[in-house]
Design a protein around this motif. Structure first.
Motif, PDB file in Angstrom:
ATOM      1  N   ILE A 122     -26.322   8.472   3.226  1.00 39.32           N
ATOM      2  CA  ILE A 122     -25.072   8.661   2.483  1.00 39.32           C
ATOM      3  C   ILE A 122     -23.858   8.336   3.351  1.00 39.32           C
ATOM      4  O   ILE A 122     -22.950   7.618   2.925  1.00 39.32           O
ATOM      5  N   VAL A 123     -23.829   8.843   4.571  1.00 37.91           N
ATOM      6  CA  VAL A 123     -22.671   8.624   5.438  1.00 37.91           C
ATOM      7  C   VAL A 123     -22.499   7.139   5.754  1.00 37.91           C
ATOM      8  O   VAL A 123     -21.382   6.613   5.748  1.00 37.91           O
ATOM      9  N   LEU A 124     -23.593   6.430   5.972  1.00 37.54           N
ATOM     10  CA  LEU A 124     -23.506   5.006   6.285  1.00 37.54           C
ATOM     11  C   LEU A 124     -23.234   4.143   5.053  1.00 37.54           C
ATOM     12  O   LEU A 124     -22.830   2.991   5.189  1.00 37.54           O
ATOM     13  N   ALA A 125     -23.424   4.686   3.866  1.00 37.13           N
ATOM     14  CA  ALA A 125     -23.138   3.927   2.640  1.00 37.13           C
ATOM     15  C   ALA A 125     -21.650   3.903   2.311  1.00 37.13           C
ATOM     16  O   ALA A 125     -21.195   3.044   1.556  1.00 37.13           O
ATOM     17  N   VAL A 126     -20.885   4.818   2.886  1.00 40.70           N
ATOM     18  CA  VAL A 126     -19.442   4.858   2.655  1.00 40.70           C
ATOM     19  C   VAL A 126     -18.794   3.782   3.516  1.00 40.70           C
ATOM     20  O   VAL A 126     -19.083   3.668   4.703  1.00 40.70           O
ATOM     21  N   PRO A 127     -17.906   2.958   2.930  1.00 46.92           N
ATOM     22  CA  PRO A 127     -17.271   1.906   3.730  1.00 46.92           C
ATOM     23  C   PRO A 127     -16.443   2.479   4.876  1.00 46.92           C
ATOM     24  O   PRO A 127     -15.906   3.579   4.779  1.00 46.92           O
ATOM     25  N   ALA A 128     -16.335   1.709   5.955  1.00 44.21           N
ATOM     26  CA  ALA A 128     -15.566   2.156   7.116  1.00 44.21           C
ATOM     27  C   ALA A 128     -14.086   2.297   6.771  1.00 44.21           C
ATOM     28  O   ALA A 128     -13.422   3.225   7.203  1.00 44.21           O
ATOM     29  N   LYS A 129     -13.556   1.347   5.992  1.00 41.42           N
ATOM     30  CA  LYS A 129     -12.167   1.428   5.557  1.00 41.42           C
ATOM     31  C   LYS A 129     -12.171   1.811   4.080  1.00 41.42           C
ATOM     32  O   LYS A 129     -12.647   1.068   3.233  1.00 41.42           O
ATOM     33  N   ARG A 130     -11.628   2.968   3.802  1.00 41.46           N
ATOM     34  CA  ARG A 130     -11.625   3.499   2.439  1.00 41.46           C
ATOM     35  C   ARG A 130     -10.289   3.180   1.781  1.00 41.46           C
ATOM     36  O   ARG A 130      -9.267   3.711   2.184  1.00 41.46           O
ATOM     37  N   VAL A 131     -10.331   2.310   0.785  1.00 36.48           N
ATOM     38  CA  VAL A 131      -9.113   1.896   0.091  1.00 36.48           C
ATOM     39  C   VAL A 131      -9.241   2.264  -1.380  1.00 36.48           C
ATOM     40  O   VAL A 131     -10.211   1.896  -2.035  1.00 36.48           O
ATOM     41  N   HIS A 132      -8.255   2.996  -1.875  1.00 37.40           N
ATOM     42  CA  HIS A 132      -8.226   3.410  -3.276  1.00 37.40           C
ATOM     43  C   HIS A 132      -8.253   2.168  -4.171  1.00 37.40           C
ATOM     44  O   HIS A 132      -7.515   1.215  -3.920  1.00 37.40           O
ATOM     45  N   PRO A 133      -9.091   2.147  -5.205  1.00 35.35           N
ATOM     46  CA  PRO A 133      -9.147   0.967  -6.073  1.00 35.35           C
ATOM     47  C   PRO A 133      -7.822   0.685  -6.779  1.00 35.35           C
ATOM     48  O   PRO A 133      -7.540  -0.457  -7.136  1.00 35.35           O
ATOM     49  N   GLY A 134      -6.990   1.674  -6.942  1.00 34.23           N
ATOM     50  CA  GLY A 134      -5.680   1.477  -7.562  1.00 34.23           C
ATOM     51  C   GLY A 134      -4.731   0.665  -6.705  1.00 34.23           C
ATOM     52  O   GLY A 134      -3.779   0.067  -7.199  1.00 34.23           O
ATOM     53  N   ILE A 135      -4.953   0.628  -5.405  1.00 30.71           N
ATOM     54  CA  ILE A 135      -4.112  -0.179  -4.524  1.00 30.71           C
ATOM     55  C   ILE A 135      -4.429  -1.650  -4.719  1.00 30.71           C
ATOM     56  O   ILE A 135      -3.547  -2.505  -4.789  1.00 30.71           O
ATOM     57  N   GLU A 136      -5.715  -1.966  -4.826  1.00 30.41           N
ATOM     58  CA  GLU A 136      -6.134  -3.357  -4.957  1.00 30.41           C
ATOM     59  C   GLU A 136      -5.667  -3.982  -6.267  1.00 30.41           C
ATOM     60  O   GLU A 136      -5.273  -5.138  -6.295  1.00 30.41           O
ATOM     61  N   ASP A 137      -5.709  -3.214  -7.364  1.00 30.52           N
ATOM     62  CA  ASP A 137      -5.284  -3.787  -8.643  1.00 30.52           C
ATOM     63  C   ASP A 137      -3.847  -3.424  -9.019  1.00 30.52           C
ATOM     64  O   ASP A 137      -3.349  -3.836 -10.050  1.00 30.52           O
ATOM     65  N   GLY A 138      -3.161  -2.652  -8.176  1.00 28.92           N
ATOM     66  CA  GLY A 138      -1.749  -2.353  -8.385  1.00 28.92           C
ATOM     67  C   GLY A 138      -1.457  -1.246  -9.378  1.00 28.92           C
ATOM     68  O   GLY A 138      -0.318  -1.064  -9.787  1.00 28.92           O
ATOM     69  N   THR A 139      -2.460  -0.478  -9.781  1.00 24.00           N
ATOM     70  CA  THR A 139      -2.235   0.565 -10.782  1.00 24.00           C
ATOM     71  C   THR A 139      -1.939   1.932 -10.193  1.00 24.00           C
ATOM     72  O   THR A 139      -1.546   2.825 -10.919  1.00 24.00           O
ATOM     73  N   LEU A 140      -2.103   2.104  -8.886  1.00 24.38           N
ATOM     74  CA  LEU A 140      -1.883   3.402  -8.267  1.00 24.38           C
ATOM     75  C   LEU A 140      -0.396   3.688  -8.130  1.00 24.38           C
ATOM     76  O   LEU A 140       0.363   2.887  -7.593  1.00 24.38           O
ATOM     77  N   LYS A 141       0.016   4.831  -8.635  1.00 28.85           N
ATOM     78  CA  LYS A 141       1.396   5.286  -8.499  1.00 28.85           C
ATOM     79  C   LYS A 141       1.373   6.568  -7.664  1.00 28.85           C
ATOM     80  O   LYS A 141       0.854   7.585  -8.089  1.00 28.85           O
ATOM     81  N   SER A 142       1.908   6.498  -6.464  1.00 33.90           N
ATOM     82  CA  SER A 142       1.942   7.692  -5.620  1.00 33.90           C
ATOM     83  C   SER A 142       3.284   7.765  -4.909  1.00 33.90           C
ATOM     84  O   SER A 142       3.993   6.769  -4.773  1.00 33.90           O
TER      85      SER A 142
END
Length: 179
Positions: A122-142
């Motif tokens: 499980i720990v190795l299945a998580v990507p090293a760089k964790r990026v919210h999917p909303g950042i990639e498609d521009g939908t994240l509002k924070s």
């Protein structure tokens, strides 16, 4: 780390052939490993256990999600986990786990604990760089993203600064273009 007894598989009483085990992994599993990188965990482990006369083959399949914080915005999001791992268990003189794909257990052993292998899967299945999917498609509002946009230099302001340049610099720029 506490020994997690529910992850012990007593293989001595199993018949030769395939056997199936299911495990539900949540936050309490990772608390036993003192690992606190995940906010929430909901993962199903499907273990196909193949007993042969001289060895054991374990096929782990993990599906589910872990809730982690984004490395850029610190916003929590669900990271999908889908991974597989194969482990071969052989019998030998002494316990040896130096090879990550082969485990050697002493001849007298009657059970194997798979908690460490599930944890690593499980720990190795998580990507090293964790990026919210909303950042990639521009939908994240924070709040953090809006503050970053506010503080970022604007291209339009640079043009205004270039118009207010001392005229002596313009004469020097002409020297660069003249040949």
């Amino acid at each position: 780390m506490k020994v997690l007894k529910e992850y012990n598989i007593p293989f001595i009483g199993l018949k030769v052939g395939e056997h199936h085990f299911d495990f539900d992994v949540d936050n309490t599993f990772f608390q036993n490993f003192e690992y606190d990188e995940f906010n929430a965990v909901d993962i199903k482990i499907d273990l196909n256990f193949v007993k042969k006369t001289t060895l054991l083959e374990l096929y782990f399949t993990a599906t589910g999600f872990v809730n982690v914080n984004c490395d850029l915005t610190n916003e929590p999001y669900n990271q999908t986990i889908e991974d597989e791992f194969k482990l071969v268990v052989k019998f030998g003189e002494a316990y040896n786990d130096d090879n990550e794909d082969i485990l050697i257990v002493p001849h007298g052993e009657y059970e194997i604990n798979v908690a460490q292998y599930i944890y690593e899967l499980i720990v190795l299945a998580v990507p090293a760089k964790r990026v919210h999917p909303g950042i990639e498609d521009g939908t994240l509002k924070s709040d953090i993203l809006s503050k970053l946009e506010e503080l970022s230099p604007n291209v339009g302001e640079e043009k205004n600064e270039s118009e207010d340049i001392d005229p002596r610099w313009n004469n020097l720029k002409k020297l660069l273009t003249d040949k």
